[in-house]
Write a protein that holds these residues in place. Structure first.
Motif, PDB file in Angstrom:
ATOM      1  N   ILE A   1       0.881  -1.167   0.000  1.00 23.20           N
ATOM      2  CA  ILE A   1       0.000   0.000   0.000  1.00 23.20           C
ATOM      3  C   ILE A   1       0.918   1.216   0.000  1.00 23.20           C
ATOM      4  O   ILE A   1       1.762   1.356   0.891  1.00 23.20           O
ATOM      5  N   ARG A   2       0.771   2.037  -1.035  1.00 22.10           N
ATOM      6  CA  ARG A   2       1.651   3.181  -1.200  1.00 22.10           C
ATOM      7  C   ARG A   2       1.579   4.079   0.041  1.00 22.10           C
ATOM      8  O   ARG A   2       0.479   4.353   0.546  1.00 22.10           O
ATOM      9  N   GLU A   3       2.742   4.461   0.558  1.00 21.56           N
ATOM     10  CA  GLU A   3       2.826   5.394   1.701  1.00 21.56           C
ATOM     11  C   GLU A   3       2.308   4.796   3.015  1.00 21.56           C
ATOM     12  O   GLU A   3       2.171   5.518   3.993  1.00 21.56           O
ATOM     13  N   LYS A   4       1.988   3.498   3.030  1.00 21.36           N
ATOM     14  CA  LYS A   4       1.394   2.947   4.253  1.00 21.36           C
ATOM     15  C   LYS A   4       2.315   3.095   5.470  1.00 21.36           C
ATOM     16  O   LYS A   4       1.868   3.452   6.554  1.00 21.36           O
ATOM     17  N   GLY A   5       3.627   2.831   5.260  1.00 20.51           N
ATOM     18  CA  GLY A   5       4.564   2.928   6.380  1.00 20.51           C
ATOM     19  C   GLY A   5       4.511   4.301   7.028  1.00 20.51           C
ATOM     20  O   GLY A   5       4.384   4.433   8.249  1.00 20.51           O
ATOM     21  N   ALA A   6       4.591   5.324   6.199  1.00 24.46           N
ATOM     22  CA  ALA A   6       4.612   6.697   6.710  1.00 24.46           C
ATOM     23  C   ALA A   6       3.262   7.068   7.337  1.00 24.46           C
ATOM     24  O   ALA A   6       3.217   7.731   8.386  1.00 24.46           O
ATOM     25  N   LEU A   7       2.175   6.637   6.703  1.00 29.71           N
ATOM     26  CA  LEU A   7       0.845   6.965   7.255  1.00 29.71           C
ATOM     27  C   LEU A   7       0.647   6.278   8.606  1.00 29.71           C
ATOM     28  O   LEU A   7       0.195   6.903   9.571  1.00 29.71           O
ATOM     29  N   ASN A   8       1.012   4.993   8.695  1.00 33.98           N
ATOM     30  CA  ASN A   8       0.837   4.284   9.966  1.00 33.98           C
ATOM     31  C   ASN A   8       1.746   4.840  11.054  1.00 33.98           C
ATOM     32  O   ASN A   8       1.355   4.909  12.218  1.00 33.98           O
ATOM     33  N   LEU A   9       2.941   5.240  10.674  1.00 33.28           N
ATOM     34  CA  LEU A   9       3.832   5.839  11.677  1.00 33.28           C
ATOM     35  C   LEU A   9       3.232   7.146  12.182  1.00 33.28           C
ATOM     36  O   LEU A   9       3.193   7.402  13.387  1.00 33.28           O
ATOM     37  N   ALA A  10       2.721   7.960  11.280  1.00 31.00           N
ATOM     38  CA  ALA A  10       2.157   9.257  11.690  1.00 31.00           C
ATOM     39  C   ALA A  10       0.919   9.053  12.568  1.00 31.00           C
ATOM     40  O   ALA A  10       0.756   9.724  13.598  1.00 31.00           O
ATOM     41  N   ILE A  11       0.070   8.103  12.185  1.00 33.34           N
ATOM     42  CA  ILE A  11      -1.149   7.844  12.969  1.00 33.34           C
ATOM     43  C   ILE A  11      -0.780   7.275  14.345  1.00 33.34           C
ATOM     44  O   ILE A  11      -1.259   7.729  15.382  1.00 33.34           O
ATOM     45  N   SER A  12       0.138   6.288  14.348  1.00 33.25           N
ATOM     46  CA  SER A  12       0.575   5.699  15.626  1.00 33.25           C
ATOM     47  C   SER A  12       1.185   6.740  16.543  1.00 33.25           C
ATOM     48  O   SER A  12       0.950   6.725  17.754  1.00 33.25           O
ATOM     49  N   THR A  13       1.985   7.630  15.971  1.00 32.31           N
ATOM     50  CA  THR A  13       2.630   8.674  16.774  1.00 32.31           C
ATOM     51  C   THR A  13       1.574   9.537  17.468  1.00 32.31           C
ATOM     52  O   THR A  13       1.639   9.764  18.680  1.00 32.31           O
ATOM     53  N   LEU A  14       0.593   9.998  16.699  1.00 32.97           N
ATOM     54  CA  LEU A  14      -0.468  10.830  17.292  1.00 32.97           C
ATOM     55  C   LEU A  14      -1.207  10.063  18.392  1.00 32.97           C
ATOM     56  O   LEU A  14      -1.502  10.616  19.451  1.00 32.97           O
ATOM     57  N   LEU A  15      -1.472   8.776  18.133  1.00 33.42           N
ATOM     58  CA  LEU A  15      -2.232   8.001  19.120  1.00 33.42           C
ATOM     59  C   LEU A  15      -1.400   7.697  20.367  1.00 33.42           C
ATOM     60  O   LEU A  15      -1.891   7.781  21.491  1.00 33.42           O
ATOM     61  N   PHE A  16      -0.115   7.378  20.177  1.00 31.31           N
ATOM     62  CA  PHE A  16       0.750   7.131  21.354  1.00 31.31           C
ATOM     63  C   PHE A  16       0.870   8.403  22.199  1.00 31.31           C
ATOM     64  O   PHE A  16       0.803   8.353  23.418  1.00 31.31           O
ATOM     65  N   GLN A  17       1.052   9.550  21.535  1.00 31.08           N
ATOM     66  CA  GLN A  17       1.189  10.798  22.291  1.00 31.08           C
ATOM     67  C   GLN A  17      -0.097  11.104  23.055  1.00 31.08           C
ATOM     68  O   GLN A  17      -0.070  11.536  24.208  1.00 31.08           O
ATOM     69  N   TYR A  18      -1.222  10.855  22.400  1.00 32.10           N
ATOM     70  CA  TYR A  18      -2.521  11.065  23.051  1.00 32.10           C
ATOM     71  C   TYR A  18      -2.661  10.127  24.259  1.00 32.10           C
ATOM     72  O   TYR A  18      -3.060  10.550  25.347  1.00 32.10           O
ATOM     73  N   LEU A  19      -2.288   8.850  24.085  1.00 29.91           N
ATOM     74  CA  LEU A  19      -2.447   7.888  25.179  1.00 29.91           C
ATOM     75  C   LEU A  19      -1.515   8.205  26.348  1.00 29.91           C
ATOM     76  O   LEU A  19      -1.892   8.028  27.511  1.00 29.91           O
ATOM     77  N   GLU A  20      -0.305   8.671  26.050  1.00 29.12           N
ATOM     78  CA  GLU A  20       0.615   9.057  27.138  1.00 29.12           C
ATOM     79  C   GLU A  20      -0.040  10.143  27.995  1.00 29.12           C
ATOM     80  O   GLU A  20       0.041  10.108  29.223  1.00 29.12           O
ATOM     81  N   LYS A  21      -0.718  11.082  27.339  1.00 33.08           N
ATOM     82  CA  LYS A  21      -1.411  12.142  28.095  1.00 33.08           C
ATOM     83  C   LYS A  21      -2.541  11.564  28.933  1.00 33.08           C
ATOM     84  O   LYS A  21      -2.927  12.140  29.942  1.00 33.08           O
ATOM     85  N   GLU A  22      -3.068  10.442  28.490  1.00 28.05           N
ATOM     86  CA  GLU A  22      -4.150   9.769  29.228  1.00 28.05           C
ATOM     87  C   GLU A  22      -3.585   8.764  30.238  1.00 28.05           C
ATOM     88  O   GLU A  22      -4.290   7.862  30.703  1.00 28.05           O
ATOM     89  N   ASN A  23      -2.276   8.914  30.536  1.00 28.80           N
ATOM     90  CA  ASN A  23      -1.607   8.069  31.544  1.00 28.80           C
ATOM     91  C   ASN A  23      -1.461   6.593  31.174  1.00 28.80           C
ATOM     92  O   ASN A  23      -1.447   5.725  32.049  1.00 28.80           O
TER      93      ASN A  23
END
Ligand code: TMP
Ligand code: ASP
Length: 238
Positions: A44-66
């Motif tokens: 899937i074209r660009e999948k690596g970069a898209l999943n990394l960007a999405i995961s990053t946002l979600l990990f940062q959000y979850l860290e804020k949620e402890n």
């Protein structure tokens, strides 16, 4: 400067490299896509970069949620520095709506909201096609320490609450998802792997359109566009 020292593992969607710090690993997100335990393959074209960007946002959000995660920082569009963990060989699947294997197993159609969230466990083993197990199997086969399983269960449900809220705020239904946990060098259980449309079912709340890997599994087309749409909506919330 983070140095990639040695390729220590290549999974279906990511490569794992050691770094000069024994407590840190570098994950490289690939464009390769697989489904049905690797039987179906594609890219899937660009999948690596898209999943990394999405995961990053979600990990940062979850860290804020402890919720502790393995995320340290992003190194490049497809590379993430993470805490080294010993992965618990159990996949934690959280379900809010019927879909996929649950719908099949229960003889139900997809898209029915569950009265109660379901937490399932699968033994992480490609050769065996990740069979479903329960907590007795985890203990009987020593797959993880009981206290680690308790923590991972608690985090799975807390992650579900947090992600349901986040996705709802951007018009997306979180139908189900898969998590992996690891134990770091301090003996703490932390969230590992990735959270992306590869391991979540995400449906547009208005049209019920699929915005996840089911577009690949079921040959629905417009896969990259769907992943991009998820990222675009999450970016409005950062
Ligand atoms: P399932 O309905 O196929 O059991 O999948 C449930 C959720 O878990 C779905 O969001 C996809 C995700 N998942 C993975 O990420 N990896 C897997 O190996 C499997 C079987 C499911
Ligand atoms: N991740 C698994 C595979 O690549 C299962 C799936 O997502 O359908 O085979």
């Amino acid at each position: 400067m983070v140095e990639k020292i040695e390729l220590i593992h290549e999974g279906k969607a990511k490569k794992v490299y050691s770094t000069s710090n024994p407590h840190e690993l570098l994950l490289e997100f690939k464009d390769d896509a697989t489904a049905f335990d690797g039987e179906k393959k594609g890219r899937i074209r660009e999948k690596g970069a898209l999943n990394l960007a999405i995961s990053t946002l979600l990990f940062q959000y979850l860290e804020k949620e402890n919720i502790p995660t393995h995320f340290i920082k992003t190194i490049s569009p497809t590379e993430m520095l993470v805490k080294a963990v010993s992965i618990i060989p159990v996949e934690f699947v959280v379900r809010n709506w019927t879909a996929g294997s649950l719908a099949r197993r229960m003889g139900m159609e997809e898209g029915i909201k569950l009265n109660k969230t379901i937490l399932e466990f699968y033994y992480k083993n490609d050769e065996l096609k990740d069979p479903m197990i329960n907590e007795y199997h985890i203990e009987a086969f020593n797959l993880a320490e009981k206290k680690h399983v308790e923590k991972a269960k608690e985090y799975s449900l807390a992650i579900n609450d947090a992600l349901l809220r986040l996705f709802e705020s951007v018009g997306i239904i979180l139908a189900d998802f898969k998590l992996e946990f690891g134990v770091d060098h301090n003996g703490e259980v932390i969230l590992a792997d990735e959270i992306s449309p590869d391991n979540c079912r995400l449906w547009d709340a208005e049209t019920m359109e699929k915005l996840d890997k089911d577009r690949f599994r079921r040959d629905l087309g417009r896969i990259e566009e769907a992943y991009r749409e998820v990222l675009k909506r999450l970016e409005t919330r950062r």
